[in-house]
Scaffold this active site. Structure first.
Site, short mmCIF file in Angstrom:
data_model
loop_
_atom_site.label_atom_id
_atom_site.label_comp_id
_atom_site.label_asym_id
_atom_site.label_seq_id
_atom_site.Cartn_x
_atom_site.Cartn_y
_atom_site.Cartn_z
N TYR A 102 10.35 2.53 -13.04
CA TYR A 102 9.16 2.95 -13.78
C TYR A 102 8.37 1.72 -14.22
O TYR A 102 8.83 0.93 -15.05
CB TYR A 102 9.56 3.78 -15.00
CG TYR A 102 8.41 4.20 -15.88
CD1 TYR A 102 7.23 4.71 -15.34
CD2 TYR A 102 8.51 4.11 -17.27
CE1 TYR A 102 6.17 5.10 -16.16
CE2 TYR A 102 7.47 4.50 -18.10
CZ TYR A 102 6.30 5.00 -17.53
OH TYR A 102 5.26 5.39 -18.34
N TYR A 153 7.21 12.10 -0.86
CA TYR A 153 7.07 10.70 -1.29
C TYR A 153 8.43 10.01 -1.25
O TYR A 153 8.55 8.88 -0.74
CB TYR A 153 6.47 10.64 -2.69
CG TYR A 153 6.41 9.25 -3.28
CD1 TYR A 153 5.42 8.36 -2.89
CD2 TYR A 153 7.34 8.84 -4.23
CE1 TYR A 153 5.36 7.08 -3.42
CE2 TYR A 153 7.29 7.56 -4.78
CZ TYR A 153 6.30 6.69 -4.36
OH TYR A 153 6.25 5.42 -4.90
N ALA A 179 0.84 -1.21 0.00
CA ALA A 179 0.00 0.00 0.00
C ALA A 179 0.87 1.25 0.00
O ALA A 179 1.90 1.32 0.68
CB ALA A 179 -0.92 0.00 1.22
N GLY A 180 0.45 2.24 -0.75
CA GLY A 180 1.19 3.50 -0.80
C GLY A 180 0.86 4.25 -2.07
O GLY A 180 0.35 3.68 -3.04
#
Length: 241
Positions: free
Chosen positions: A177, A145, A82-83
Site C-alpha cells: 500500500y 489486476y 506503467a499499469g
C-alpha cells in the site's frame, strides 16, 4: 555522456519518484506516459536531466516514438512501471473479456512491448530491467489486476534466463500500500486507508520514494548479482514467499 534510463508510467507516483531518483544518480531519464500535461509537470519537478515521450505503451504502433527518444545510445536502466487497476463489470461474458483484456493491456502488454523493443538497446553487460508488480499478485483480491501483475513475475524470470549471459538483470519490485500514488485516486476512503495501514506490520503506508529506493539498490553495484527475483516492499503485509 550521462547514463540513460527509461521509465514508463513516469509522470506520477512511483514512476515519478523513480525517475527523480535516477536523475539524482546521474542518469538522463526518459519518462513515458499518455498525458502530456502530467509528463510536463514531472519533467519540471525532476529537472534538466529528464525528457518526456507521450505514448501509450500498450499500443504497438506507438512504441517507435519511444525508440526515437533512445536513438542509438545504450540503455542502462528500463523500469516498466506503467499499469493501473482498470475497473469493469462482469455481468456478461463480453464484459468479462473486455475487463480482463483492459487490465492485461495496461499492466502486461505495456511491459512486454516496451521491453521487447528495447532489449536490443540494453547495455551489455550491465543493463537493468525492472518491472513494477503489486502485492495483489501474491495475495489476490484484485481479479484481473491481480492476475495481470502475476504474469509479470513469470515474464521477469524468462527475461532473467534469456539475458543473463549478456550481463543484463531482470527483477520485479512488488509494492504494498503506497498512499501517495494515483492507484486509489477517487476510490479510497478513510476506512479503507486505515484497513490497509492496519494490515502492515509497521503500521503505516508506504511512500513512492521507498519503492524508488529499492530500484536504487537494484541498479547500483550491490544489485548486480540479483536477477529473476520478486522484491517485496510492503511493510510486512505479505511475508516473503
Amino acid at each position: 555522456m550521462s547514463k540513460l534510463a527509461l521509465v514508463t508510467g513516469g509522470g506520477t507516483g512511483i514512476g515519478r519518484s523513480t525517475a527523480g531518483m535516477l536523475a539524482e544518480e546521474g542518469y538522463h531519464v526518459v519518462i513515458v506516459g499518455r498525458r502530456p500535461d502530467v509528463l510536463a509537470d514531472a519533467v519540471k519537478w525532476i529537472g534538466p536531466q529528464a525528457s518526456a515521450v507521450t505514448a501509450d505503451a500498450s499500443d504497438p504502433a506507438q512504441i517507435p516514438t519511444v525508440l526515437e527518444a533512445i536513438g542509438d545510445r545504450p540503455l542502462d536502466v528500463l523500469v516498466n512501471n506503467a499499469g493501473a487497476f482498470i475497473p469493469g463489470t462482469d455481468s456478461t461474458l463480453d464484459n468479462v473479456a473486455e475487463h480482463w483484456r483492459a487490465n492485461f493491456d495496461s499492466n502486461v502488454l505495456t511491459a512486454v512491448l516496451t521491453t521487447t523493443a528495447l532489449i536490443p538497446f540494453m547495455r551489455r553487460p550491465g543493463g537493468r530491467i525492472i518491472l513494477t508488480s503489486s502485492i495483489a499478485a501474491q495475495r489476490g483480491g484484485g481479479g484481473p489486476y491481480s492476475a495481470a501483475k502475476s504474469a509479470l513475475h513469470g515474464y521477469a524470470m524468462d527475461l532473467a534466463v534469456e539475458l543473463g549471459e549478456a550481463g543484463i538483470t531482470a527483477n520485479v519490485i512488488s509494492p504494498g500500500y503506497v498512499a501517495d500514488s494515483e492507484f486509489f485516486l477517487g476510490r479510497n476512503t478513510p476506512e479503507g486507508h486505515q484497513k490497509r495501514v492496519d494490515a502492515t506490520l509497521v503500521k503505516r503506508p508506504g511512500e513512492s520514494r521507498e519503492i524508488a529506493e529499492a530500484v536504487r539498490w537494484l541498479i547500483g553495484p550491490g544489485g548486480g548479482f540479483v536477477t529473476g527475483q520478486i522484491i517485496n516492499v510492503n511493510g510486512g503485509t505479505v511475508l516473503g514467499r
